[in-house]
Write a protein that holds these residues in place. Sequence first.
Motif, PDB file in Angstrom:
ATOM      1  N   GLN A 210       0.851  -1.188   0.000  1.00 16.01           N
ATOM      2  CA  GLN A 210       0.000   0.000   0.000  1.00 16.01           C
ATOM      3  C   GLN A 210       0.889   1.242   0.000  1.00 16.01           C
ATOM      4  N   VAL A 211       0.324   2.369  -0.469  1.00 14.50           N
ATOM      5  CA  VAL A 211       1.088   3.611  -0.497  1.00 14.50           C
ATOM      6  C   VAL A 211       0.184   4.772  -0.131  1.00 14.50           C
ATOM      7  N   ALA A 212       0.751   5.736   0.590  1.00 14.18           N
ATOM      8  CA  ALA A 212       0.091   7.014   0.853  1.00 14.18           C
ATOM      9  C   ALA A 212       1.006   8.113   0.337  1.00 14.18           C
ATOM     10  N   VAL A 213       0.433   9.076  -0.370  1.00 12.40           N
ATOM     11  CA  VAL A 213       1.196  10.194  -0.934  1.00 12.40           C
ATOM     12  C   VAL A 213       0.960  11.418  -0.059  1.00 12.40           C
ATOM     13  N   MET A 214       2.053  12.005   0.446  1.00 10.77           N
ATOM     14  CA  MET A 214       1.954  13.188   1.304  1.00 10.77           C
ATOM     15  C   MET A 214       2.353  14.450   0.558  1.00 10.77           C
ATOM     16  N   GLU A 215       1.650  15.523   0.867  1.00  5.87           N
ATOM     17  CA  GLU A 215       1.969  16.841   0.333  1.00  5.87           C
ATOM     18  C   GLU A 215       1.491  17.881   1.340  1.00  5.87           C
ATOM     19  N   GLN A 216       2.394  18.758   1.737  1.00  5.21           N
ATOM     20  CA  GLN A 216       2.090  19.823   2.705  1.00  5.21           C
ATOM     21  C   GLN A 216       1.435  19.278   3.980  1.00  5.21           C
ATOM     22  N   GLY A 217       1.995  18.171   4.484  1.00  8.26           N
ATOM     23  CA  GLY A 217       1.553  17.616   5.753  1.00  8.26           C
ATOM     24  C   GLY A 217       0.307  16.766   5.698  1.00  8.26           C
ATOM     25  N   ARG A 218      -0.281  16.636   4.527  1.00 11.30           N
ATOM     26  CA  ARG A 218      -1.521  15.866   4.394  1.00 11.30           C
ATOM     27  C   ARG A 218      -1.336  14.684   3.452  1.00 11.30           C
ATOM     28  N   ILE A 219      -2.180  13.668   3.635  1.00 11.69           N
ATOM     29  CA  ILE A 219      -2.230  12.571   2.672  1.00 11.69           C
ATOM     30  C   ILE A 219      -3.214  12.973   1.579  1.00 11.69           C
ATOM     31  N   VAL A 220      -2.706  13.074   0.351  1.00 11.60           N
ATOM     32  CA  VAL A 220      -3.552  13.519  -0.756  1.00 11.60           C
ATOM     33  C   VAL A 220      -4.052  12.359  -1.611  1.00 11.60           C
ATOM     34  N   GLU A 221      -3.436  11.182  -1.444  1.00 11.08           N
ATOM     35  CA  GLU A 221      -3.863  10.014  -2.202  1.00 11.08           C
ATOM     36  C   GLU A 221      -3.306   8.769  -1.517  1.00 11.08           C
ATOM     37  N   LYS A 222      -4.082   7.694  -1.527  1.00 12.61           N
ATOM     38  CA  LYS A 222      -3.599   6.448  -0.913  1.00 12.61           C
ATOM     39  C   LYS A 222      -4.318   5.271  -1.534  1.00 12.61           C
ATOM     40  N   GLY A 223      -3.733   4.091  -1.381  1.00 18.59           N
ATOM     41  CA  GLY A 223      -4.367   2.886  -1.894  1.00 18.59           C
ATOM     42  C   GLY A 223      -3.360   1.810  -2.234  1.00 18.59           C
ATOM     43  N   ASP A 224      -3.865   0.753  -2.852  1.00 19.52           N
ATOM     44  CA  ASP A 224      -3.034  -0.333  -3.338  1.00 19.52           C
ATOM     45  C   ASP A 224      -2.023   0.213  -4.351  1.00 19.52           C
ATOM     46  N   VAL A 225      -0.774  -0.230  -4.246  1.00 17.36           N
ATOM     47  CA  VAL A 225       0.289   0.331  -5.098  1.00 17.36           C
ATOM     48  C   VAL A 225      -0.041   0.188  -6.578  1.00 17.36           C
ATOM     49  N   LEU A 226      -0.514  -0.979  -6.988  1.00 11.62           N
ATOM     50  CA  LEU A 226      -0.819  -1.189  -8.395  1.00 11.62           C
ATOM     51  C   LEU A 226      -1.943  -0.267  -8.858  1.00 11.62           C
ATOM     52  N   ASP A 227      -2.962  -0.075  -8.030  1.00 10.47           N
ATOM     53  CA  ASP A 227      -4.071   0.824  -8.377  1.00 10.47           C
ATOM     54  C   ASP A 227      -3.582   2.264  -8.528  1.00 10.47           C
ATOM     55  N   VAL A 228      -2.688   2.671  -7.633  1.00 11.98           N
ATOM     56  CA  VAL A 228      -2.165   4.038  -7.697  1.00 11.98           C
ATOM     57  C   VAL A 228      -1.319   4.224  -8.950  1.00 11.98           C
ATOM     58  N   PHE A 229      -0.550   3.191  -9.323  1.00 13.53           N
ATOM     59  CA  PHE A 229       0.221   3.266 -10.555  1.00 13.53           C
ATOM     60  C   PHE A 229      -0.696   3.380 -11.777  1.00 13.53           C
ATOM     61  N   LEU A 230      -1.780   2.623 -11.753  1.00 17.54           N
ATOM     62  CA  LEU A 230      -2.681   2.605 -12.891  1.00 17.54           C
ATOM     63  C   LEU A 230      -3.493   3.890 -13.020  1.00 17.54           C
ATOM     64  N   HIS A 231      -3.955   4.409 -11.876  1.00 17.33           N
ATOM     65  CA  HIS A 231      -4.872   5.551 -11.914  1.00 17.33           C
ATOM     66  C   HIS A 231      -4.456   6.638 -10.925  1.00 17.33           C
ATOM     67  N   PRO A 232      -3.273   7.227 -11.100  1.00 14.72           N
ATOM     68  CA  PRO A 232      -2.886   8.330 -10.209  1.00 14.72           C
ATOM     69  C   PRO A 232      -3.815   9.522 -10.429  1.00 14.72           C
ATOM     70  N   GLU A 233      -4.288  10.107  -9.345  1.00  6.74           N
ATOM     71  CA  GLU A 233      -5.264  11.184  -9.464  1.00  6.74           C
ATOM     72  C   GLU A 233      -4.656  12.561  -9.249  1.00  6.74           C
ATOM     73  N   GLN A 234      -3.782  12.694  -8.267  1.00  2.50           N
ATOM     74  CA  GLN A 234      -3.225  14.000  -7.928  1.00  2.50           C
ATOM     75  C   GLN A 234      -1.976  14.298  -8.763  1.00  2.50           C
ATOM     76  N   PRO A 235      -1.726  15.568  -9.085  1.00  5.71           N
ATOM     77  CA  PRO A 235      -0.534  15.921  -9.868  1.00  5.71           C
ATOM     78  C   PRO A 235       0.759  15.394  -9.252  1.00  5.71           C
ATOM     79  N   VAL A 236       0.880  15.463  -7.919  1.00  2.60           N
ATOM     80  CA  VAL A 236       2.111  15.003  -7.271  1.00  2.60           C
ATOM     81  C   VAL A 236       2.267  13.495  -7.439  1.00  2.60           C
ATOM     82  N   THR A 237       1.164  12.745  -7.393  1.00  3.43           N
ATOM     83  CA  THR A 237       1.222  11.295  -7.585  1.00  3.43           C
ATOM     84  C   THR A 237       1.635  10.965  -9.008  1.00  3.43           C
TER      85      THR A 237
END
Length: 341
Positions: A210-237
């Motif tokens: 699993q992965v959580a993406v942090m930006e400015q002290g907050r988690i902006v995106e999280k989930g299964d690593v493969l799902d995040v690779f397939l469908h990154p939503e946030q610009p930083v991700t």
Amino acid sequence: MITIKDLSKVFQTKDREVKAVDGLSLTINKGEIYGVIGYSGAGKSTFIRLLNRLEDPTEGSIHVGDQDLTGLSKNKLRIARQDIGMIFQHFNLLWSRTVYDNIAFPLEIAGVPKEERSRRVKELIDLVGLSGRGNSYPSQLSGGQKQRVGIARALANNPKVLLCDEATSALDPETTDSILDLLVDINEKLGLTIVLITHEMHVIRKICHQVAVMEQGRIVEKGDVLDVFLHPEQPVTKKFVDQVMGDQEKEHSLKLIKDKYQSGKIVRLHFVGESTNQALISEVSRKFVLDVNILHGKITQTQKGAYGTMFVQFEGDNEEVARAIEYIRSTSVEVEVNPDA
């Protein structure tokens, strides 16, 4: 296993307050390798120090198992920390002590008898691949070997959780991979829960569930690593995913082909799991009357399976191109038509 609710940390500077961690909530299951990724200043180092109370939170709670770490007295916290090991970016070894003595140090503090201590240290030296180096000093070791000592020391008290603070960022790529392989091996052999922070998506891709993406002290995106690779939503991700999938090469390839041909449809194909083994382009070329130009492609491996992306250009009759795209969509391969370069 680990439940974090509304966690915040505010630092007071001369002229203002800095919120390093801002209302963070997260659940990490037992036995997972959970990655937390963010650029410098995202708050991830503060976050991991909050997990074992090296920093006291301003607000929020941290439960490890049934125990609320934020509500413990100093004495109880000292005992609770024995269940939480930590490894650091710059190793934090005792330079005047041998490998054996560095690993034995937390056992000495815990009052473990000498005979049991000796048995445990030898066991850990073998586990991390340092057999025969027990009498060496840190100055005699490579960076990777120093980190192996750090890992062995963190495991000395049989912790339930291992925290990794940029554990591979001071290492070269080959050594990084060997340390990551060791962490996976430890996770599987010991059933250890690992929380790993990094700024490198390669690290997340290689070992995390699993992965959580942090930006400015907050988690902006999280989930299964493969799902995040397939469908990154946030610009930083998306930037982090591009680190692994070679997006700069893709942009260059797309620009060249668009400048040269000025026609056809450019599509991006996403291959997941078994679909990465399909001879899809060959099938499309045989079934449909069109030209297929492969612009850019890459396959990478995650803990949950393979993930690949390929950019192709279809040249031909519009109806024939449309039929080819619909055929591809009928398989397990995802299709994105005319993605922006």
